[in-house]
Design a protein around this motif. Structure first.
Motif, short mmCIF file in Angstrom:
data_model
loop_
_atom_site.label_atom_id
_atom_site.label_comp_id
_atom_site.label_asym_id
_atom_site.label_seq_id
_atom_site.Cartn_x
_atom_site.Cartn_y
_atom_site.Cartn_z
N SER A 51 0.87 -1.17 0.00
CA SER A 51 0.00 0.00 0.00
C SER A 51 0.91 1.22 0.00
CB SER A 51 -0.86 0.03 1.25
OG SER A 51 -1.27 -1.25 1.60
N ARG A 52 0.34 2.37 -0.22
CA ARG A 52 1.15 3.58 -0.14
C ARG A 52 0.87 4.28 1.18
NH1 ARG A 52 4.45 4.89 -4.08
NH2 ARG A 52 4.06 3.97 -6.10
N CYS A 53 1.93 4.73 1.81
CA CYS A 53 1.79 5.48 3.06
C CYS A 53 1.03 6.77 2.77
CB CYS A 53 3.15 5.78 3.65
SG CYS A 53 3.08 6.95 5.02
N ASP A 54 -0.01 7.08 3.55
CA ASP A 54 -0.77 8.30 3.33
C ASP A 54 -0.01 9.54 3.76
OD1 ASP A 54 -3.21 7.44 2.11
OD2 ASP A 54 -3.71 6.44 3.99
N CYS A 79 3.84 9.87 3.46
CA CYS A 79 4.98 10.18 2.59
C CYS A 79 4.87 9.50 1.22
CB CYS A 79 6.28 9.76 3.28
SG CYS A 79 6.36 7.99 3.62
N ARG A 80 3.80 8.78 0.97
CA ARG A 80 3.51 8.13 -0.32
C ARG A 80 4.49 7.02 -0.67
NH1 ARG A 80 -1.07 8.43 -0.52
NH2 ARG A 80 -1.15 7.83 -2.69
N SER A 81 5.33 6.58 0.26
CA SER A 81 6.25 5.50 -0.08
C SER A 81 5.52 4.16 0.03
CB SER A 81 7.47 5.53 0.85
OG SER A 81 7.04 5.36 2.18
N PRO A 82 5.90 3.18 -0.82
CA PRO A 82 5.23 1.88 -0.76
C PRO A 82 5.57 1.13 0.52
CG PRO A 82 7.02 1.86 -2.37
CD PRO A 82 6.94 3.25 -1.85
N TYR A 127 -0.20 4.31 7.38
CA TYR A 127 1.05 5.04 7.54
C TYR A 127 2.22 4.08 7.71
CZ TYR A 127 -1.59 9.32 8.43
OH TYR A 127 -2.42 10.40 8.32
N CYS A 128 3.38 4.49 7.25
CA CYS A 128 4.60 3.76 7.58
C CYS A 128 4.94 4.08 9.03
CB CYS A 128 5.74 4.18 6.65
SG CYS A 128 6.29 5.88 6.90
#
Ligand SMILES: [Zn+2]
Length: 167
Positions: free
Chosen positions: A107-110, A112-115, A145-146
């Motif tokens: 999924s993408r972190c909401d 920082c957008r990192s996978p 979130y990461c």
């Protein structure tokens, strides 16, 4: 029989379905009994005997509907989220838990957008409560979130974002 995580998960899923079915059956049965009491009153008139019978039927219906509500998982989840009994109207809740996709999907972190494959998920709910029990869900937002972004959000106090349709 070995209790591997899969069989435990399956057993939990089966028991959830069974409780759901049992809950709705009890609610449906209670509704039928209450309906029967109303029909009985309308056809048999309001003599002392029929009033007494109807009273018993309403009491039985109440017991069955309450049992059904208490047993059914969706209602139990709502009961678990309940607030003080004096709460009426709009309430916001925030639920935090870890998530792990468990496979190669990401999924993408909401933040920082990192996978990410795993991290923390925040479930924000806006609901209407009657006597503290959420009865209607206005909106549900799920944010993933990461770990870094999750810790950052925690440090900011993590207040729910104000919704656009504030009154
Ligand atoms: Zn992030």
């Amino acid at each position: 029989m070995s209790r591997t995580p899969e069989t435990v998960a399956l057993a939990e899923r089966v028991s959830r379905v069974l409780f759901l079915v049992a809950g709705w059956l009890a609610i449906a049965f209670g509704a039928v009994v209450a309906g029967g009491a109303v029909v009985g009153l309308r056809t048999a008139g309001t003599s002392a005997d029929s009033l007494l019978l109807a009273g018993f039927m309403f009491a039985a219906a109440f017991v069955f509907v309450s049992l059904g509500v208490l047993v059914s998982p969706p209602f139990r989840r709502r009961l678990r989220r309940r607030r003080p009994i004096s709460r009426f109207g709009r309430i916001r809740t925030l639920e935090r838990r870890a998530f792990d996709n468990g496979d190669d999907s990401f999924s993408r972190c909401d933040g920082c957008r990192s996978p990410i494959e795993s991290g923390r998920v925040r479930l924000r709910r806006e609901e209407y409560a009657i006597a503290g029990v959420p009865v209607y869900t206005v909106s549900t937002t799920r944010e993933r979130y990461c770990r870094t972004c999750s810790e950052y959000a925690d440090s900011r106090g993590d207040r729910p974002r104000p919704s656009a349709d504030r009154v």
